[in-house]
Scaffold this motif. Structure first.
Motif, PDB file in Angstrom:
ATOM      1  N   THR A   3      -4.074   7.656  -5.923  1.00 57.33           N
ATOM      2  CA  THR A   3      -4.266   6.609  -4.465  1.00 57.33           C
ATOM      3  C   THR A   3      -3.555   6.498  -3.917  1.00 57.33           C
ATOM      4  O   THR A   3      -2.560   6.979  -3.549  1.00 57.33           O
ATOM      5  CB  THR A   3      -4.321   5.235  -5.783  1.00 57.33           C
ATOM      6  OG1 THR A   3      -2.824   4.825  -6.513  1.00 57.33           O
ATOM      7  CG2 THR A   3      -4.995   4.864  -6.953  1.00 57.33           C
ATOM      8  N   ILE A   6       1.395   2.283  -0.708  1.00 55.07           N
ATOM      9  CA  ILE A   6       1.295   1.122  -1.273  1.00 55.07           C
ATOM     10  C   ILE A   6       2.767   0.801   0.284  1.00 55.07           C
ATOM     11  O   ILE A   6       3.713   1.328   0.269  1.00 55.07           O
ATOM     12  CB  ILE A   6       1.653   0.494  -2.391  1.00 55.07           C
ATOM     13  CG1 ILE A   6       0.436   0.634  -3.555  1.00 55.07           C
ATOM     14  CG2 ILE A   6       1.965  -1.354  -1.767  1.00 55.07           C
ATOM     15  CD1 ILE A   6       1.259   0.086  -4.891  1.00 55.07           C
ATOM     16  N   THR A   7       2.249  -0.143   0.822  1.00 56.80           N
ATOM     17  CA  THR A   7       2.916  -0.529   1.993  1.00 56.80           C
ATOM     18  C   THR A   7       2.945  -2.482   2.549  1.00 56.80           C
ATOM     19  O   THR A   7       1.858  -2.713   1.551  1.00 56.80           O
ATOM     20  CB  THR A   7       2.438   0.552   3.595  1.00 56.80           C
ATOM     21  OG1 THR A   7       3.762   0.077   4.178  1.00 56.80           O
ATOM     22  CG2 THR A   7       1.153   0.187   3.957  1.00 56.80           C
ATOM     23  N   ASP A   8       2.984  -2.705   3.472  1.00 54.97           N
ATOM     24  CA  ASP A   8       2.835  -3.767   4.008  1.00 54.97           C
ATOM     25  C   ASP A   8       1.953  -3.998   4.743  1.00 54.97           C
ATOM     26  O   ASP A   8       1.822  -2.694   5.447  1.00 54.97           O
ATOM     27  CB  ASP A   8       4.928  -4.067   4.477  1.00 54.97           C
ATOM     28  CG  ASP A   8       4.934  -3.580   5.849  1.00 54.97           C
ATOM     29  OD1 ASP A   8       4.897  -3.947   7.036  1.00 54.97           O
ATOM     30  OD2 ASP A   8       5.702  -2.626   5.600  1.00 54.97           O
ATOM     31  N   TRP A  12       0.278  -1.277   7.366  1.00 55.70           N
ATOM     32  CA  TRP A  12      -0.975  -0.856   7.611  1.00 55.70           C
ATOM     33  C   TRP A  12      -1.929  -1.255   9.024  1.00 55.70           C
ATOM     34  O   TRP A  12      -2.591  -0.248   9.084  1.00 55.70           O
ATOM     35  CB  TRP A  12      -1.649  -1.466   5.615  1.00 55.70           C
ATOM     36  CG  TRP A  12      -2.981  -1.234   5.476  1.00 55.70           C
ATOM     37  CD1 TRP A  12      -3.405  -0.282   5.655  1.00 55.70           C
ATOM     38  CD2 TRP A  12      -4.139  -2.161   5.744  1.00 55.70           C
ATOM     39  NE1 TRP A  12      -4.817  -0.650   4.989  1.00 55.70           N
ATOM     40  CE2 TRP A  12      -5.079  -2.053   5.376  1.00 55.70           C
ATOM     41  CE3 TRP A  12      -4.077  -3.868   5.911  1.00 55.70           C
ATOM     42  CZ2 TRP A  12      -6.540  -2.665   5.413  1.00 55.70           C
ATOM     43  CZ3 TRP A  12      -4.649  -4.227   6.299  1.00 55.70           C
ATOM     44  CH2 TRP A  12      -6.392  -3.430   6.053  1.00 55.70           C
TER      45      TRP A  12
END
Length: 248
Positions: A3, A6-8, A12
């Motif tokens: 995947t 993941i970020t804020d 993004w």
């Protein structure tokens, strides 16, 4: 399953905004190419070139159905073979042209010009439930219409009174505008899942590009839903069941 990181949301959105600049430039470049396409010269085609419709012989000019433009999809066919062995690529692309009224409102007729005998290919169209008018290209018309090219191509024609002209043709990846499925997949994180794509390590690449991308369990993918709905895939051929023949 691999995947993305993941970020804020703020980070993004910033990267998405940067990508959007490239997307808009791509759209404008496509507009410019379409503008150049509209300015191409054209080649005259004999309007009386015979085709075979479900009710008998039809001259090319009648395929326009009274409209001034024609988008013709030249469907590959494997005579005598079962539905499972018919062209998965042509099935994929023609199967996505389901709402014809928008084309008609722009004075464009969409029609499928098939390679095989009308009775077999008509049964295939009925099995698939496609709304497009369907014709067979007899042997004597292959040369005048294809002019050394191959079935699988798409061609655009203009009718000016009793004259017919070819204005554009394309094949291969050039026919992708017919397939909104591909545009939608391109927006998803895993894309088309085809082996040629530039994706991060670990991304799924389930499909080859030799016709495999349009098949599932031995058949053109979209046939399974028709069989599940109880439709008959008998084309009146001598073959029954699936096989290993692929085309694209």
């Amino acid at each position: 399953m691999s995947t993305p990181p993941i970020t804020d949301r703020e980070t993004w959105q910033k990267q998405l905004d940067e990508l959007r600049v490239r997307e808009k430039a791509h759209t404008r470049d496509g507009d410019a190419i379409a503008a150049a396409r509209r300015r191409l010269p054209m080649v005259e085609v004999d309007p009386s070139t015979p085709l075979t419709g479900v009710d008998g012989p039809v001259p090319l000019i009648d395929v326009f159905e009274g409209r001034t433009q024609l988008f013709a999809s030249y469907h590959m066919w494997h005579t005598g073979r079962s539905a499972a062995d018919q062209c998965e690529g042509c099935t994929f692309f023609n199967g996505q042209v389901l709402e014809l009224s928008y084309l008609h409102s722009r004075d464009v007729t969409f029609a499928v010009l098939g390679q095989g005998p009308i009775e077999e290919s008509r049964r295939y169209r009925d099995f698939m439930g496609w709304p497009a008018p369907w014709y067979s290209v007899p042997t004597e018309s292959v040369g005048p219409l294809l002019a050394g090219r191959e079935f699988g191509m798409k061609a655009c024609y203009l009718r000016d009174g009793d004259q017919v002209f070819e204005t554009y043709w394309t094949t291969g990846r050039g026919v992708e505008p017919m397939a909104p499925t591909y545009g939608m997949l391109d927006m998803t994180v895993h894309g088309r899942q085809e082996q040629w794509e530039d994706s991060p390590e670990g991304w799924p690449r389930r499909f080859r590009v030799d016709g495999d991308q349009f098949r599932l369990d031995g058949r053109p993918t979209s046939q399974w839903a028709r069989l599940a709905a109880g439709r008959d895939d008998d084309l009146g051929t001598t073959e029954a069941g699936g096989g290993e023949h692929h085309c694209h």
